[in-house]
Design a protein around this motif. Structure first.
Motif, PDB file in Angstrom:
ATOM      1  N   GLY A  57      35.727 -62.934 -18.887  1.00 52.74           N
ATOM      2  CA  GLY A  57      35.386 -63.197 -20.278  1.00 52.74           C
ATOM      3  C   GLY A  57      34.479 -64.402 -20.476  1.00 52.74           C
ATOM      4  O   GLY A  57      34.352 -64.891 -21.587  1.00 52.74           O
ATOM      5  N   ARG A  58      33.872 -64.881 -19.410  1.00 51.97           N
ATOM      6  CA  ARG A  58      32.977 -66.033 -19.498  1.00 51.97           C
ATOM      7  C   ARG A  58      31.695 -65.751 -18.733  1.00 51.97           C
ATOM      8  O   ARG A  58      31.649 -64.895 -17.868  1.00 51.97           O
ATOM      9  CB  ARG A  58      33.659 -67.264 -18.909  1.00 51.97           C
ATOM     10  N   ILE A  59      30.668 -66.535 -19.027  1.00 52.06           N
ATOM     11  CA  ILE A  59      29.418 -66.474 -18.281  1.00 52.06           C
ATOM     12  C   ILE A  59      29.439 -67.670 -17.331  1.00 52.06           C
ATOM     13  O   ILE A  59      29.560 -68.818 -17.759  1.00 52.06           O
ATOM     14  CB  ILE A  59      28.186 -66.553 -19.215  1.00 52.06           C
ATOM     15  N   VAL A  60      29.338 -67.393 -16.042  1.00 51.37           N
ATOM     16  CA  VAL A  60      29.455 -68.436 -15.025  1.00 51.37           C
ATOM     17  C   VAL A  60      28.137 -68.528 -14.256  1.00 51.37           C
ATOM     18  O   VAL A  60      27.688 -67.548 -13.673  1.00 51.37           O
ATOM     19  CB  VAL A  60      30.619 -68.137 -14.060  1.00 51.37           C
ATOM     20  N   THR A 129      30.139 -73.061 -17.050  1.00 52.50           N
ATOM     21  CA  THR A 129      30.870 -71.950 -17.659  1.00 52.50           C
ATOM     22  C   THR A 129      30.656 -71.977 -19.169  1.00 52.50           C
ATOM     23  O   THR A 129      30.835 -73.014 -19.808  1.00 52.50           O
ATOM     24  CB  THR A 129      32.379 -72.064 -17.342  1.00 52.50           C
ATOM     25  N   LEU A 130      30.244 -70.832 -19.724  1.00 50.32           N
ATOM     26  CA  LEU A 130      29.993 -70.692 -21.161  1.00 50.32           C
ATOM     27  C   LEU A 130      30.726 -69.470 -21.699  1.00 50.32           C
ATOM     28  O   LEU A 130      31.001 -68.528 -20.964  1.00 50.32           O
ATOM     29  CB  LEU A 130      28.490 -70.538 -21.429  1.00 50.32           C
ATOM     30  N   GLN A 131      30.980 -69.491 -22.982  1.00 54.02           N
ATOM     31  CA  GLN A 131      31.602 -68.347 -23.654  1.00 54.02           C
ATOM     32  C   GLN A 131      30.550 -67.289 -23.935  1.00 54.02           C
ATOM     33  O   GLN A 131      29.429 -67.628 -24.300  1.00 54.02           O
ATOM     34  CB  GLN A 131      32.241 -68.791 -24.976  1.00 54.02           C
ATOM     35  N   PRO A 132      30.915 -66.018 -23.787  1.00 60.39           N
ATOM     36  CA  PRO A 132      29.943 -64.952 -24.108  1.00 60.39           C
ATOM     37  C   PRO A 132      29.725 -64.842 -25.603  1.00 60.39           C
ATOM     38  O   PRO A 132      30.440 -65.376 -26.385  1.00 60.39           O
ATOM     39  CB  PRO A 132      30.595 -63.691 -23.549  1.00 60.39           C
TER      40      PRO A 132
END
Length: 132
Positions: A57-60, A129-132
C-alpha cells in the motif's frame, strides 16, 4: 525521468504507472540528493542501484551504493544537519552535510519517510516511502 537522465547505473522501474501523493519537485529533489550522495560514496565509481515499487500500500523508492557505508553511530546521525562522517572518503568528497537532512525534511513534508540501512554487500540503502 530523473533516473533515465542521471547516473544511476542500474535501475528497476515498475511496468505501468505508479502514483504517489507527492510534490513532483520535492520528490525529484529527494531522488537527486540520494543519487548524488550514492555516486559520491560508491566504491571506485561502483554501481548505484535504484528501484521503485508499489509495496504494502505504499510507493517505495530505494537508492543503494557499494561504498564504505556507515557504522551504527553514523547511521544514527546520517540525517543530522551538518553531520559528515569522519573517514577519508568523506574528507575527499566535499559537501556541507545538509543534503540528507534536506531530503528527509522533504520526504516528511510529503507525508512520507526516508531511512538509511546498511547494505548486506557493503554500502548503504536509502529508502523513500510515500503514500499512493
Amino acid at each position: 525521468e530523473v533516473l533515465r537522465t542521471w547516473y544511476a547505473s542500474q535501475y528497476s522501474l515498475p511496468s505501468g504507472e505508479v502514483f504517489a501523493r507527492a510534490d513532483a519537485s520535492a520528490f525529484k529533489q529527494v531522488v537527486v540528493i540520494l543519487l548524488d550522495n550514492a555516486a559520491k560514496y560508491a566504491a571506485s565509481g561502483g554501481p548505484v542501484e535504484v528501484s521503485v515499487a508499489a509495496s504494502a500500500g505504499r510507493i517505495v523508492t530505494t537508492v543503494s551504493d557499494r561504498g564504505p557505508g556507515l557504522d551504527r553511530n553514523g547511521l544514527r546521525h546520517a540525517f543530522d544537519r551538518f553531520w559528515r562522517g569522519d573517514n577519508a572518503t568523506t574528507a575527499e568528497t566535499g559537501g556541507s552535510g545538509l543534503g540528507l537532512a534536506i531530503a528527509r525534511a522533504l520526504a516528511e513534508g510529503m507525508g512520507g519517510s526516508l531511512t538509511a540501512a546498511p547494505r548486506e554487500e557493503g554500502g548503504l540503502v536509502f529508502t523513500l516511502t510515500l503514500q499512493p
